[in-house]
Write a protein that holds these residues in place. Structure first.
Motif, PDB file in Angstrom:
ATOM      1  N   ARG A  18      23.249 -28.638  40.311  1.00  4.27           N
ATOM      2  CA  ARG A  18      23.759 -27.394  40.545  1.00  4.27           C
ATOM      3  C   ARG A  18      25.266 -27.727  41.406  1.00  4.27           C
ATOM      4  O   ARG A  18      25.156 -28.724  42.426  1.00  4.27           O
ATOM      5  CB  ARG A  18      22.628 -26.376  40.897  1.00  4.27           C
ATOM      6  CG  ARG A  18      22.045 -26.253  41.873  1.00  4.27           C
ATOM      7  CD  ARG A  18      21.317 -25.305  42.532  1.00  4.27           C
ATOM      8  NE  ARG A  18      20.451 -25.095  43.751  1.00  4.27           N
ATOM      9  CZ  ARG A  18      21.176 -25.712  44.999  1.00  4.27           C
ATOM     10  NH1 ARG A  18      22.406 -25.461  44.777  1.00  4.27           N
ATOM     11  NH2 ARG A  18      20.087 -25.860  46.064  1.00  4.27           N
ATOM     12  N   PHE A  19      25.726 -26.677  41.559  1.00  6.50           N
ATOM     13  CA  PHE A  19      26.421 -26.908  42.251  1.00  6.50           C
ATOM     14  C   PHE A  19      26.161 -25.627  43.595  1.00  6.50           C
ATOM     15  O   PHE A  19      25.620 -24.519  43.276  1.00  6.50           O
ATOM     16  CB  PHE A  19      28.185 -26.049  41.979  1.00  6.50           C
ATOM     17  CG  PHE A  19      28.817 -27.206  41.172  1.00  6.50           C
ATOM     18  CD1 PHE A  19      29.467 -28.798  42.049  1.00  6.50           C
ATOM     19  CD2 PHE A  19      29.128 -27.645  39.710  1.00  6.50           C
ATOM     20  CE1 PHE A  19      30.754 -29.109  41.003  1.00  6.50           C
ATOM     21  CE2 PHE A  19      29.525 -28.373  38.901  1.00  6.50           C
ATOM     22  CZ  PHE A  19      30.315 -29.351  39.799  1.00  6.50           C
ATOM     23  N   ASP A  20      25.857 -25.802  44.657  1.00 13.35           N
ATOM     24  CA  ASP A  20      26.041 -25.172  45.893  1.00 13.35           C
ATOM     25  C   ASP A  20      27.092 -23.759  45.987  1.00 13.35           C
ATOM     26  O   ASP A  20      28.321 -23.819  45.406  1.00 13.35           O
ATOM     27  CB  ASP A  20      25.723 -25.843  47.464  1.00 13.35           C
ATOM     28  CG  ASP A  20      26.448 -26.480  47.704  1.00 13.35           C
ATOM     29  OD1 ASP A  20      27.239 -26.536  47.658  1.00 13.35           O
ATOM     30  OD2 ASP A  20      26.218 -27.282  48.620  1.00 13.35           O
ATOM     31  N   ALA A  21      26.585 -22.926  47.366  1.00 15.60           N
ATOM     32  CA  ALA A  21      27.542 -22.569  47.355  1.00 15.60           C
ATOM     33  C   ALA A  21      29.864 -22.966  48.013  1.00 15.60           C
ATOM     34  O   ALA A  21      29.880 -22.311  47.982  1.00 15.60           O
ATOM     35  CB  ALA A  21      27.340 -21.628  49.049  1.00 15.60           C
ATOM     36  N   ASN A  22      29.056 -24.225  48.146  1.00 16.77           N
ATOM     37  CA  ASN A  22      30.400 -25.042  49.457  1.00 16.77           C
ATOM     38  C   ASN A  22      30.931 -25.943  48.131  1.00 16.77           C
ATOM     39  O   ASN A  22      31.440 -26.444  47.833  1.00 16.77           O
ATOM     40  CB  ASN A  22      30.300 -25.229  50.232  1.00 16.77           C
ATOM     41  CG  ASN A  22      29.235 -24.597  51.305  1.00 16.77           C
ATOM     42  OD1 ASN A  22      30.012 -23.241  51.297  1.00 16.77           O
ATOM     43  ND2 ASN A  22      29.020 -25.373  51.945  1.00 16.77           N
TER      44      ASN A  22
END
Length: 137
Positions: A18-22
């Motif tokens: 997944r892509f994180d918050a950044n």
């Protein structure tokens, strides 16, 4: 007299990438779930997710032991959606590592962020080329 150590057994699942918050890509990883109880029909395991406390779930013992893996009903993002008796190997596709880097380069080369038109066009072409390779694979 010392008692024999109790063997702790595990079921293994895969936490999806997944892509994180950044907007940094976090690749998929193997997660171990502790088996808490075995009955002739079911295997119970602790599916504690994200520190929410114990959540005991179960799967069909015969199907799991026969096939070596089992898919239960659940959401696609749950690491215990598909369980394995042995740790599965994960091989992230090449684009898992390449696309986020190319996307960041494309954003950095955008004229609104200080880049030139030529830099942005070249970066976008590299990004589109990588995406095309990913969809055809």
């Amino acid at each position: 007299m010392s008692a024999a150590p109790v063997q702790v057994e595990f079921l293994y699942g895969i936490k999806p990438g997944r892509f994180d918050a950044n907007d940094d890509w976090q690749p998929e990883s193997v997660v171990a779930f502790r088996i808490t109880k075995k009955t002739p029909k079911r295997i119970y395991y602790d599916a504690e997710l994200y520190g929410r406390g114990p959540r005991i779930r179960f799967v069909d013992r015969h199907r799991l032991e026969t096939d070596g893996e089992i898919t239960r009903r659940g959401q696609w993002w749950e690491p215990d959606l598909r369980l394995h008796t042995e740790p599965p190997q994960t091989f992230p596709p090449q684009w898992d590592l390449e696309l986020p880097r190319l996307k960041a380069e494309m954003a950095a080369a955008h004229p609104d962020r200080g880049g030139t038109d030529a830099e942005f066009i070249a970066a976008r072409a590299r990004y589109k080329n990588a995406r095309t390779k990913e969809t055809s694979a």
